[in-house]
Write a protein that holds these residues in place. Structure first.
Motif, mmCIF file in Angstrom:
data_model
loop_
_atom_site.group_PDB
_atom_site.id
_atom_site.type_symbol
_atom_site.label_atom_id
_atom_site.label_comp_id
_atom_site.label_asym_id
_atom_site.label_seq_id
_atom_site.Cartn_x
_atom_site.Cartn_y
_atom_site.Cartn_z
ATOM 1 N N ASN A 105 -59.462 13.755 -26.683
ATOM 2 C CA ASN A 105 -59.755 12.886 -27.668
ATOM 3 C C ASN A 105 -61.288 13.243 -28.833
ATOM 4 O O ASN A 105 -61.131 13.739 -29.837
ATOM 5 C CB ASN A 105 -59.798 11.983 -27.693
ATOM 6 N N ILE A 108 -60.338 17.599 -29.740
ATOM 7 C CA ILE A 108 -59.558 17.444 -30.796
ATOM 8 C C ILE A 108 -59.696 17.256 -32.092
ATOM 9 O O ILE A 108 -59.706 17.738 -33.336
ATOM 10 C CB ILE A 108 -58.308 16.881 -30.429
ATOM 11 N N THR A 111 -62.182 19.916 -33.634
ATOM 12 C CA THR A 111 -61.436 21.265 -33.879
ATOM 13 C C THR A 111 -60.570 20.678 -34.552
ATOM 14 O O THR A 111 -60.625 22.062 -35.889
ATOM 15 C CB THR A 111 -60.592 21.066 -32.812
ATOM 16 N N GLN A 112 -60.264 19.063 -35.017
ATOM 17 C CA GLN A 112 -59.520 19.414 -36.588
ATOM 18 C C GLN A 112 -60.218 19.126 -37.956
ATOM 19 O O GLN A 112 -59.912 19.662 -38.280
ATOM 20 C CB GLN A 112 -58.922 17.898 -35.878
ATOM 21 N N TRP A 118 -53.741 23.318 -32.564
ATOM 22 C CA TRP A 118 -53.511 23.392 -31.571
ATOM 23 C C TRP A 118 -51.955 24.262 -31.008
ATOM 24 O O TRP A 118 -50.831 23.854 -32.124
ATOM 25 C CB TRP A 118 -53.656 21.844 -30.372
ATOM 26 N N ARG A 127 -47.184 16.654 -25.796
ATOM 27 C CA ARG A 127 -48.543 14.693 -26.855
ATOM 28 C C ARG A 127 -48.294 13.441 -26.559
ATOM 29 O O ARG A 127 -48.910 12.933 -25.743
ATOM 30 C CB ARG A 127 -47.774 15.826 -27.964
ATOM 31 N N VAL A 144 -54.892 12.945 -30.517
ATOM 32 C CA VAL A 144 -53.756 13.971 -29.889
ATOM 33 C C VAL A 144 -52.809 12.863 -31.209
ATOM 34 O O VAL A 144 -51.982 13.626 -31.343
ATOM 35 C CB VAL A 144 -53.550 13.379 -28.399
ATOM 36 N N ASN A 147 -53.953 13.764 -35.020
ATOM 37 C CA ASN A 147 -54.263 15.649 -35.465
ATOM 38 C C ASN A 147 -52.320 15.963 -35.899
ATOM 39 O O ASN A 147 -51.669 16.792 -35.541
ATOM 40 C CB ASN A 147 -54.182 16.169 -34.397
#
Length: 163
Positions: A105, A108, A111-112, A118, A127, A144, A147
């Protein structure tokens, strides 16, 4: 994906303390996949793997880990026949899915923040399985779910083939 030999990978990383400073410089996208205990609404992730790549597709880092089964979850025989992940493997090498979900979590979300996409072949399935795993271990996976930076090659393939 169930081959856990990552010796050919440039860097094998974990999601420990995942934050934006642990995202490799030049990261442009993450390709991920799951292996699961089955296909039903009661099944969970038993392996998660991803590669972080630069814009040219060069692998910058990897993650490939077996996750222990939550209590009351069984491996479907047909799934085992496909991915070859057994109870013995999960018991010997599996890690706590709740801990990994929290790390995932954070990773992600980080990275978001950087606009990193992704990619998966069947994003909806992967997902859903991550969400189901979180539900089974009573954990939250906000990144998750929220995003918007997920790209599905299965959906794109369908659009490409229909034109």
């Amino acid at each position: 994906m169930s081959d856990l030999n990552t010796s050919h990978s440039p860097t094998t990383t974990s999601l420990v303390s995942a934050n934006s400073s642990q995202i490799p410089d030049g990261a442009a996208f993450v390709v991920f996949d799951t292996e699961t205990s089955g296909l039903s609404a009661n099944d969970v992730v038993v392996q998660l793997a991803y590669v972080v790549c630069d814009k040219d597709g060069n692998v910058l880092s990897t993650y490939n880990q077996l996750w222990k089964l939550p209590p009351g979850v069984w491996l479907n025989r047909q799934s085992v026949a496909i991915h070859k992940i057994t109870y013995a493997m999960l018991k010997a090498r599996g890690v706590d899915p709740a801990r990994e979900l929290r790390r995932l979590n954070r990773f992600i979300a980080a990275t978001q923040e950087r606009g990193i996409v992704w990619v998966a072949h069947n994003v909806q399935f992967d997902r859903r399985m991550v969400r189901q795993t979180a539900d089974r271990v009573h954990d939250s996976i906000d990144a998750v779910v929220s995003n918007p930076h997920f790209f599905c090659t299965l959906a794109e393939r369908a659009l490409f083939l229909s034109n």
